[in-house]
Design an enzyme around this catalytic site. Structure first.
Site, mmCIF file in Angstrom:
data_model
loop_
_atom_site.group_PDB
_atom_site.id
_atom_site.type_symbol
_atom_site.label_atom_id
_atom_site.label_comp_id
_atom_site.label_asym_id
_atom_site.label_seq_id
_atom_site.Cartn_x
_atom_site.Cartn_y
_atom_site.Cartn_z
ATOM 1 N N LYS A 184 -11.027 -7.356 -18.409
ATOM 2 C CA LYS A 184 -10.166 -6.245 -18.007
ATOM 3 C C LYS A 184 -8.695 -6.469 -18.356
ATOM 4 C CE LYS A 184 -9.881 -2.182 -16.219
ATOM 5 N NZ LYS A 184 -10.481 -1.058 -16.938
ATOM 6 N N SER A 231 -2.973 5.543 -45.795
ATOM 7 C CA SER A 231 -3.783 5.204 -44.631
ATOM 8 C C SER A 231 -4.243 6.487 -43.924
ATOM 9 C CB SER A 231 -3.024 4.268 -43.691
ATOM 10 O OG SER A 231 -3.937 3.515 -42.896
#
Length: 301
Positions: A163, A111
């Site tokens: 948010k 990765s």
């Protein structure tokens, strides 16, 4: 006449002895830089960590050393957070313009560990190296049930529709899940572009390999993800060949000592254990204090 020659030779020998060894040109060198651990923004007491600051410091040292003609990065990493991976790749790209860089993969360079290797001039892997795992993962824990169990109620006041979507205090809405998936897909495409450019493969080819799966070193070579099979010595020989030098001296850079920040973190962990907190409690606190979301180029076992 003979006495004059002897005196002259004696004076020459004395001058040579007085010259600092640092002023005498050394032979050509290959610098071997170890990059071991997860990739993160800053160091941690939870094992070895590769940070952009560490990589820049080591690469700058090798770049400025005039006798270092090539660099070998010994990568041993499952990857980590996306942004630090990108910073490290930029540093490698810059130094590569000046001196050849070869990556030597250890037991795992997956990765993000593979991501930071892509722009090297050559990649060498062991036949048993675990590499690939090309993909991205983003996770947001939902701790609402845990807080209910503890009798904690959170009141949220927000300015902005989304948010609080990363707070982990409630289930994400379908719309928010789509937003998170779009962000993850963007990082995925960035990974594909880096591999395609670094390995000179088509994006379609890379996308077919970018399933998140691991490949052995042997498979990776067949797929074009690495150049050679071999260990560190093979990588050093290849680096010398790219630099056009023979029989170079090899200088092994050392891993830096733990930073003050990581030592302070260790002190906090010790204090928590002294307070009677178990290992599970400490992990829970780490999870709750973690900033989400943190998309990662990370192989998770």
């Amino acid at each position: 006449m003979k006495k004059v020659i002897i005196i002259g030779l004696a004076m020459l020998l004395l001058v040579v002895m007085l010259i600092p060894t640092s002023c005498i040109p050394a032979g050509d060198k290959i610098a071997v830089i170890p990059l071991s651990g997860t990739i993160a923004t800053q160091s941690s007491f939870f094992g070895s960590v590769i940070t952009p600051e560490l990589v820049k410091e080591q690469l700058d040292r090798a770049e400025k050393d005039v006798v270092v003609k090539a660099i070998v990065l010994r990568v041993e990493s499952p990857g980590g957070v996306v942004a630090p991976c990108q910073e490290i790749l930029e540093e490698i790209e810059k130094v590569k313009q000046i001196k050849p860089i070869v990556v030597s993969m250890g037991s795992m360079a997956a990765s993000g560990g593979y991501y930071i290797s892509c722009e090297a001039d050559k990649i060498v892997a062991l036949s048993g190296t675990l590499t690939g795992s090309i993909g991205v993962i983003s996770q947001i824990p939902n701790v609402e049930g845990l807080y209910e169990k503890l009798g904690i109620k959170m009141q949220t006041f927000k300015g902005g529709k989304y948010k609080d979507m990363y707070s982990g205090m409630r289930e994400l809405t379908p719309e928010e899940k789509e937003i998170m998936q779009q962000l993850t897909d963007e990082y995925y495409e960035q990974f594909i572009e880096v591999v395609a450019e670094g390995r000179e493969l088509s994006k379609e080819k890379v996308r077919s390999l970018a399933t998140g799966q691991l490949y052995s070193g042997t498979e990776a070579k067949e797929l074009g993800l690495v150049d050679e099979l071999g260990g560190l010595d093979t990588a050093i020989d290849l680096a010398a060949e790219l630099a056009g030098i023979e029989a170079p001296e090899v200088e092994y850079y050392q891993q830096p000592k733990p930073s003050l920040r990581s030592l302070l973190g260790l002190a906090d962990a010790i204090q928590m254990r002294l307070l009677g907190l178990s290992g599970e409690d400490i992990v829970l606190l780490q999870t709750l204090s973690h900033t989400y979301p943190t998309p990662q180029y990370l192989y998770q076992s």
